[in-house]
Scaffold this motif. Sequence first.
Motif, PDB file in Angstrom:
ATOM      1  N   HIS A   1     -19.572  24.628  -7.368  1.00 27.36           N
ATOM      2  CA  HIS A   1     -19.844  24.604  -8.813  1.00 27.36           C
ATOM      3  C   HIS A   1     -21.164  23.885  -9.130  1.00 27.36           C
TER       4      HIS A   1
ATOM      5  N   HIS B   1     -17.819  27.717 -17.495  1.00 26.72           N
ATOM      6  CA  HIS B   1     -17.893  29.151 -17.201  1.00 26.72           C
ATOM      7  C   HIS B   1     -17.471  30.004 -18.404  1.00 26.72           C
TER       8      HIS B   1
ATOM      9  N   ASP C   1     -20.786  29.493  -9.786  1.00 32.69           N
ATOM     10  CA  ASP C   1     -20.175  29.121  -8.512  1.00 32.69           C
ATOM     11  C   ASP C   1     -20.857  29.928  -7.422  1.00 32.69           C
TER      12      ASP C   1
ATOM     13  N   ARG D   1     -16.540  33.627 -17.031  1.00 33.09           N
ATOM     14  CA  ARG D   1     -15.189  34.198 -17.035  1.00 33.09           C
ATOM     15  C   ARG D   1     -14.574  34.019 -18.422  1.00 33.09           C
TER      16      ARG D   1
ATOM     17  N   ASP E   1     -15.902  19.852  -6.377  1.00 35.82           N
ATOM     18  CA  ASP E   1     -15.793  21.306  -6.447  1.00 35.82           C
ATOM     19  C   ASP E   1     -17.120  21.818  -5.897  1.00 35.82           C
TER      20      ASP E   1
HETATM   21 ZN   LIG Z   1     -17.304  26.598 -11.268  1.00 33.92          ZN
END
Ligand SMILES: [Zn+2]
Length: 134
Positions: free
Chosen positions: A127, A68, A82, A38, A124
């Motif tokens: 991830h 990312h 992810d 991203r 998370d």
């Molecule tokens: Zn992530």
Amino acid sequence: MASRAISDLHPQLQPLAETFLRRCRDHGVDPLIVCTWRSAAEQDALYQQGRSKPGAIVTYARPGESAHNDMLHGSPAARAFDVVPLLGGKPVCEADHPHWQTMGGIALSLGLYWHGQLDAPNPDFPHFQLSLEP
Ligand SMILES: [Zn+2]
């Protein structure tokens, strides 16, 4: 819109991600990649969620700090992806669903770092990251 393309992962991570996805399917898990790379702007929008914008906090990484966001030679080269397991075509949201441990075990066997590990600073579950070597 964040990328879901394997080709936007770091060259070292691409084959590991392919193997990870294949082994998940071999173990009866239906994995869906929801993010590979991203942009800084997309990272900032995520970072503002739960801070200057409504919603729950979803990241502690500012733009450029997330694995990312990594670039290599001017191209996206994310060091993390992810992924969520699907059940009947819907994402599994329960953190205690056994599919997460299956995916985590596969990732660890490939030498990936899984942020769903209980000792992660901010767990998370979706991830998975290439270990950060200099
Ligand atoms: Zn992530």
